[in-house]
Design a protein around this motif. Structure first.
Motif, short mmCIF file in Angstrom:
data_model
loop_
_atom_site.label_atom_id
_atom_site.label_comp_id
_atom_site.label_asym_id
_atom_site.label_seq_id
_atom_site.Cartn_x
_atom_site.Cartn_y
_atom_site.Cartn_z
N LYS A 58 0.89 -1.17 -0.11
CA LYS A 58 0.00 -0.27 -0.07
C LYS A 58 0.59 1.19 0.15
N LEU A 88 -6.32 -3.69 -1.37
CA LEU A 88 -5.43 -2.74 -2.41
C LEU A 88 -6.22 -2.39 -3.43
N GLU A 91 -6.25 1.34 -4.42
CA GLU A 91 -5.11 2.00 -4.95
C GLU A 91 -4.73 1.77 -6.45
#
Length: 97
Positions: A58, A88, A91
């Motif tokens: 991350k 994740l 992201e």
């Protein structure tokens, strides 16, 4: 690097997983790259230690520089589990935009 060689020779090297995690968290690019390589070789998606790498992934995916982002994405494609994908997803979606 020696642990990866031992693994490639067919000997068990699972004891190096913690060291690989420490190298992934390093600020030096050479250590980070070797740690990510070690995580692709020493971990599999069934192991609980794989979820420990999520915070480092991350941080690298949110980096300003493209090099840590690239090696984090490469590691993500090699070692992904349902838990990591869920953690994740935001992201990766941000990077795709």
């Amino acid at each position: 690097a020696k642990l990866l060689f031992i693994q490639m020779m067919g000997y068990p090297a699972h004891f190096g997983q913690v060291e690989s995690l420490k190298m992934v968290a390093s600020q030096k690019f050479s250590q980070k790259r070797l740690g990510y390589l070690g995580s692709t070789q020493l971990f599999d998606e069934q192991q609980s230690t794989l979820t420990l790498i999520t915070n480092s992934l991350k941080q690298d995916l949110n980096s300003f520089y493209s090099t840590p982002i690239a090696i984090a994405l490469h590691n993500l494609t090699a070692n992904i589990s349902v838990d990591i994908a869920r953690d994740l997803a935001d992201e990766v979606a941000r990077l795709l935009r």
